[in-house]
Write an enzyme that holds these catalytic residues in place. Sequence first.
Site, short mmCIF file in Angstrom:
data_model
loop_
_atom_site.label_atom_id
_atom_site.label_comp_id
_atom_site.label_asym_id
_atom_site.label_seq_id
_atom_site.Cartn_x
_atom_site.Cartn_y
_atom_site.Cartn_z
CB CYS A 282 8.82 -3.84 -3.84
SG CYS A 282 9.11 -5.31 -2.86
CE1 TYR B 262 -3.28 0.75 3.92
CE2 TYR B 262 -1.87 -0.63 2.56
CZ TYR B 262 -2.11 0.04 3.74
OH TYR B 262 -1.18 0.01 4.74
CG ASN C 124 6.07 -3.44 -7.16
OD1 ASN C 124 5.29 -2.60 -7.57
ND2 ASN C 124 5.74 -4.25 -6.15
N GLY C 125 6.46 -6.86 -7.42
CA GLY C 125 5.46 -7.83 -7.87
C GLY C 125 5.78 -9.20 -7.28
N GLY D 181 7.44 0.19 0.76
CA GLY D 181 8.27 -0.82 1.41
C GLY D 181 9.23 -0.20 2.39
P1 AMP Z 1 -7.74 -5.28 9.88
O1 AMP Z 1 -7.67 -5.04 11.32
O2 AMP Z 1 -6.98 -6.55 9.51
O3 AMP Z 1 -9.12 -5.33 9.33
O4 AMP Z 1 -6.94 -4.11 9.16
C1 AMP Z 1 -7.54 -3.13 8.43
C2 AMP Z 1 -6.54 -2.00 8.26
O5 AMP Z 1 -5.36 -2.47 7.60
C3 AMP Z 1 -7.10 -0.87 7.43
O6 AMP Z 1 -6.84 0.33 8.15
C4 AMP Z 1 -6.31 -0.89 6.14
O7 AMP Z 1 -5.97 0.43 5.76
C5 AMP Z 1 -5.05 -1.64 6.47
N1 AMP Z 1 -4.62 -2.53 5.39
C6 AMP Z 1 -5.34 -3.12 4.42
N2 AMP Z 1 -4.57 -3.89 3.63
C7 AMP Z 1 -3.30 -3.78 4.08
C8 AMP Z 1 -2.05 -4.34 3.69
N3 AMP Z 1 -1.96 -5.18 2.68
N4 AMP Z 1 -0.96 -4.00 4.40
C9 AMP Z 1 -1.05 -3.18 5.45
N5 AMP Z 1 -2.20 -2.63 5.90
C10 AMP Z 1 -3.33 -2.92 5.22
#
Ligand code: AMP
Length: 471
Positions: A11, A259, A111-112, A37
């Site tokens: 968030c 990220y 947020n948290g 979010g």
């Molecule tokens: P995966 O296919 O599950 O390995 O997804 C990896 C991708 O998800 C990478 O492009 C990351 O940038 C993205 N990613 C990593 N953590 C998150 C998160 N918590 N929420 C949304 N996207 C994420």
Amino acid sequence: MSLKSSWKDECGVFGIWNHAEAARLTYLGLYAIQHRGQESAGIVSLENGVHHIHKELGLVADIFKESDLAPLKGSSAIGHVRYSTTGSNLIVNAQPLTSNLLSGPVAVAHNGNIINAAELRNVLQSEGSIFQGTNDTEILLHMLARNPSNNLRIALRDSLPRLEGAYSLVILAHDRLIAARDPLGFRPLVLGQIKTGNEVSYVVASETCAFDLIGADFIREIEPGEILDISAKEIISEKIVLKAPAKKKSAHCVFEHVYFARPDSVVFGRSVYGSRKKMGEQLALESAQEADVVIPVPDSGVPAAIGYSQKSGIPFEFGIIRNHYVGRTFIQPGQSVRDFGVKVKLNPQPEVLKGKKVIVIDDSLVRGTTSQKIINLIRQAGAKEVHLRIASPPTIGPCYYGVNTPQKSQLIASHQSIEDIRKFIGADTLAYLSEKGMWTAMQAGPETFCAACFNGDYPTSLNGVENKKSC
Ligand code: AMP
């Protein structure tokens, strides 16, 4: 950058005190932190001791029309963008949450993630509290309602030590704006100001990119464990006093730098863009690979790919083009359109990839399914070799502090070797940044950061939360 609608983000919060256009600036502030979010957004304004509120499910730009902003009168406001980490996507869980206490109206944006939320909720319910929604922020409102003091800061001083976990809070009462951050400072929260003649307006936001948009000057971070109380009369800062000392000085979330946060923000005192670029440089030092071209998975892999390219001397290209206008829902085609889910967002360019040895950079690899699809598309576009480089260590543990990662069993690196993951995603080679390399890039270490998703070292007790489905 996620391609999966089931993935959860966290968030963003914003608050402004003493500005003639408080609601409008809050709207802009939320616009800047929309990446934190996309499920719901809301603004509460304060006019002569009375709150005005507008919140809905959806994106900031869709929720607030001119006719919605106009009634949000007053010189102070707070706002929130939400992607649920606890509680489902219902309007009743949309924030800011509001309530009428004995001392007057209060609105909370959080947020948290509160680790002991279930336990506290049970206690409060057994004592007669009636909850409207399912998110953990409502617990705080109930604790404030029960506090005998009509001074909100004193009520917070009593209540916050009972919360375990992560909270960056912005609270608007009938006469003050309060910002507070958990003692370990998991999530970011910054203080800024706008000077108009002799008038000073104070601004609080999850990320500094919100200040850039509204022309506010950064003052400092809200300190871990600080309660900052801003009113017309005075500004008071006090520390949250814990019963038992925290495990460490701070536990800033390293994943904000990997990220979550926008690259143009300064988070925990460091440029996010700078961190990501350094992570890419470090990755090039640790896992060199002979290749023709370095390409990012856009947008999340871009700064790291620039770093990798500059360090290795291998040219940077956009080998995958991202469509920035993909909404949350679209009409799915039939089986006839292969890989539609990925292609709607990311389209590899044969112009860059055909016949080439390609290094692909992404910020993180979690389930591995996205990488598998992307690598497949890059091969279809004619690449000769595909080498995946991940600008963070293997993700081995779920987050319980506000980033909604899948359960441990779905985190591919928690139960498969790097060689098995390489085979699963179909890359010629695969390498991750080492944890040590991540700290080198961050110019920081695990003493002041939380990297539990990478090293399994959780800085608080988990109170059994690890046995629940997700955080
Ligand atoms: P995966 O296919 O599950 O390995 O997804 C990896 C991708 O998800 C990478 O492009 C990351 O940038 C993205 N990613 C990593 N953590 C998150 C998160 N918590 N929420 C949304 N996207 C994420």
